[in-house]
Design an enzyme around this catalytic site. Structure first.
Site, PDB file in Angstrom:
ATOM      1  N   ASP A  69     -30.438  62.882  -1.708  1.00 21.57           N
ATOM      2  CA  ASP A  69     -30.019  63.885  -2.690  1.00 21.57           C
ATOM      3  C   ASP A  69     -30.771  63.767  -4.008  1.00 21.57           C
ATOM      4  O   ASP A  69     -30.500  64.499  -4.946  1.00 21.57           O
ATOM      5  CB  ASP A  69     -28.508  63.823  -2.930  1.00 21.57           C
ATOM      6  CG  ASP A  69     -28.081  62.621  -3.760  1.00 21.57           C
ATOM      7  OD1 ASP A  69     -28.761  61.574  -3.680  1.00 21.57           O
ATOM      8  OD2 ASP A  69     -27.064  62.718  -4.480  1.00 21.57           O
TER       9      ASP A  69
ATOM     10  N   SER B  86     -25.696  61.788  -0.057  1.00 23.04           N
ATOM     11  CA  SER B  86     -26.694  60.949  -0.719  1.00 23.04           C
ATOM     12  C   SER B  86     -27.564  60.187   0.268  1.00 23.04           C
ATOM     13  O   SER B  86     -28.317  60.772   1.024  1.00 23.04           O
ATOM     14  CB  SER B  86     -25.977  60.005  -1.688  1.00 23.04           C
ATOM     15  OG  SER B  86     -26.881  59.296  -2.496  1.00 23.04           O
TER      16      SER B  86
ATOM     17  N   ASP C 221     -34.090  59.251  -2.482  1.00 17.85           N
ATOM     18  CA  ASP C 221     -33.132  59.276  -1.376  1.00 17.85           C
ATOM     19  C   ASP C 221     -32.773  60.723  -1.068  1.00 17.85           C
ATOM     20  O   ASP C 221     -33.335  61.657  -1.639  1.00 17.85           O
ATOM     21  CB  ASP C 221     -31.900  58.435  -1.695  1.00 17.85           C
ATOM     22  CG  ASP C 221     -31.050  59.036  -2.808  1.00 17.85           C
ATOM     23  OD1 ASP C 221     -31.599  59.801  -3.632  1.00 17.85           O
ATOM     24  OD2 ASP C 221     -29.837  58.738  -2.868  1.00 17.85           O
TER      25      ASP C 221
ATOM     26  N   ASP D 226     -30.993  61.364  -6.365  1.00 19.13           N
ATOM     27  CA  ASP D 226     -30.539  60.660  -7.562  1.00 19.13           C
ATOM     28  C   ASP D 226     -31.013  59.211  -7.606  1.00 19.13           C
ATOM     29  O   ASP D 226     -30.787  58.504  -8.589  1.00 19.13           O
ATOM     30  CB  ASP D 226     -29.015  60.743  -7.718  1.00 19.13           C
ATOM     31  CG  ASP D 226     -28.239  60.083  -6.580  1.00 19.13           C
ATOM     32  OD1 ASP D 226     -28.874  59.571  -5.635  1.00 19.13           O
ATOM     33  OD2 ASP D 226     -26.989  60.084  -6.637  1.00 19.13           O
TER      34      ASP D 226
END
Length: 443
Positions: free
Chosen positions: A242, A101, A240, A244
């Site tokens: 990833d 992430s 960000d 999400d």
């Protein structure tokens, strides 16, 4: 039972140490395959962000899954919410995301989605952990899984994202800065925004495996804010690593966090009659959000930090929206996990519905100064049990006398202790309160 390997968001750590190694990924893939193969299609989707270690972990995971008799379907770089969505779309048994992430490139993680695109239950995670501790075996050769690649995954997800934006609107005439953090949205977010009609200025779209989240994206907003002002753009949107999380920037360069975006979406839903119940925040949500929603008559409740807890409270209340101030926003009308692109589109939809700029929309909420300090701590001493830390936190709470809050918590994914103080005081005073607590932490 206490989990041995899974944390609050799958398995995560520094690459090459702890659990993020090829041999553990192999064993995890095999163990998950053993548990997940009991039902479903035996198809497992695998997506990843562009960090360099993803190639290594992807190969190990697919080998483990194949050994357990499952068919790994490789999608390459894909946002976490895309894997959740496509897992359900493809009727897969499960989805796997290889990503850490918002963390730096030298970290990585492995997290799972159920066949419904939701996070695995703790019961299934415990089943997988029990298998990990067994000796690895292999199904008969005739039953081995065969890996294959899904070539049109990105296109399918782009169309899904666009479908969440009202067809009566377009973005023609708007100039938008899109920062993809050199992460998993680099080939998707600019396409979504431009295909809706906007003139897109793309940043953070040249991943090299090492530059993910590096001075860019939703965790480092200075560059995109400066670019919006320089380009005289209407607004900016940043994700960000990833995909999400989402943060946005108005035309003045002001950064809107998850609290402010939640407020804008909730107010728009209220005005359009599509708000179901209230809104969920977390213990970290700004007091200004709570007060602004109260003024509108929108119920508000706080969950523990973490999108899993936000979703649990949303489900309990049968509410359709929740968020963390970090930019995790869950719009349950469309997807049962945080989706930066979809959430950003709901904010843009609110701009279109109200015919107001992002600058004007945010005026209804006044944020309290909130200071969050992140400290890497000596893991031999639990700061949540440290007498000096707790004594100083109590002293600050007494000084605030109901005019603010103190929140202490440990990260669920890394040895970081978070000190948060917010109050109806100047930012300088609030920062001083937070620092006085942080100074007690043994690093």
């Amino acid at each position: 039972m206490k989990k041995k390997y899974f944390g609050t968001d799958g398995v995560r750590g520094k690459v090459g140490s702890s659990l993020i190694t090829p041999d553990f990924a192999l064993k995890l893939g095999w163990a998950a395959g053993r548990v997940l193969s009991k039902t479903g299609s035996k198809k497992v989707l695998i997506g990843k962000d562009p960090r360099i270690s993803g190639y290594m972990l992807e190969a190990a995971l697919q080998a483990g899954l194949a050994a357990a008799g499952l068919r790994p379907a490789l999608m390459g770089p894909m946002p976490t919410p895309a894997v959740a969505y496509l897992t359900r779309t493809f009727r897969a048994t499960a989805g796997i995301v290889i990503s850490a992430s918002h963390n730096p490139f030298y970290d990585n993680g492995i997290k799972f989605f159920s066949d419904q695109g939701t996070k695995l239950s703790e019961e299934i995670e415990l089943e997988i952990e029990a298998e990990i501790d067994k000796e690895l075996t292999c199904v008969e050769s005739s039953e081995l899984g065969k890996a294959y690649r899904i070539e049109d995954a990105a296109g399918r997800y782009i169309e899904f994202c666009k479908s969440t934006f009202p067809s009566k609107y377009d973005l023609n005439g708007l100039k938008v800065v899109v920062d993809c953090a050199n992460g998993a949205t680099y080939h998707i977010a600019p396409a979504v925004i431009s295909e809706l009609g906007a003139d897109v200025i793309a940043m953070g779209v040249e991943p090299n495996g090492l530059n993910i989240n590096l001075n860019c994206g939703a965790t480092s907003m200075q560059a995109v804010a400066e670019r919006v002002v320089k380009e005289k753009a209407d607004f900016g949107i940043a994700f960000d690593g990833d995909g999400d999380r989402v943060m946005m920037v108005d035309h003045t360069g002001y950064v809107l966090d998850g609290d402010e975006l939640l407020y804008i979406i909730a107010r728009d839903k209220l005005r359009s009659g599509t708000l179901k119940g209230g809104a969920v925040g977390t213990k970290m949500s700004n007091l200004g959000l709570e007060q602004a929603l109260k003024t509108l008559g929108i119920p508000f409740e706080r969950s523990d930090v973490g999108d899993r807890h936000v979703m649990e409270l949303m489900n309990k209340n049968n509410w359709c929206i929740g968020a963390e101030n970090s930019g995790h926003i869950i719009c349950d009308d469309y997807l049962s996990t945080g989706d930066g692109i979809v959430s950003g589109l709901q904010v843009i939809s609110a701009m279109q519905n109200s015919r107001m700029s992002l600058y004007d929309l945010r005026q209804g909420m006044k944020k309290y100064p909130q200071i969050l300090l992140n400290l890497r701590y000596n893991d031999k001493i639990d700061p949540m049990q440290d007498k000096d830390v707790l004594t100083e936190a109590k002293r600050i709470e007494t000084l605030l006398d109901g005019r603010g809050r103190v929140l202490l918590r440990k990260s669920g994914t890394e040895p970081v202790f978070r000190v948060m103080v917010e109050a109806d005081e100047s930012e300088k005073v609030v920062r001083g309160y937070a620092k006085s607590i942080a100074d007690q932490v043994k690093v």
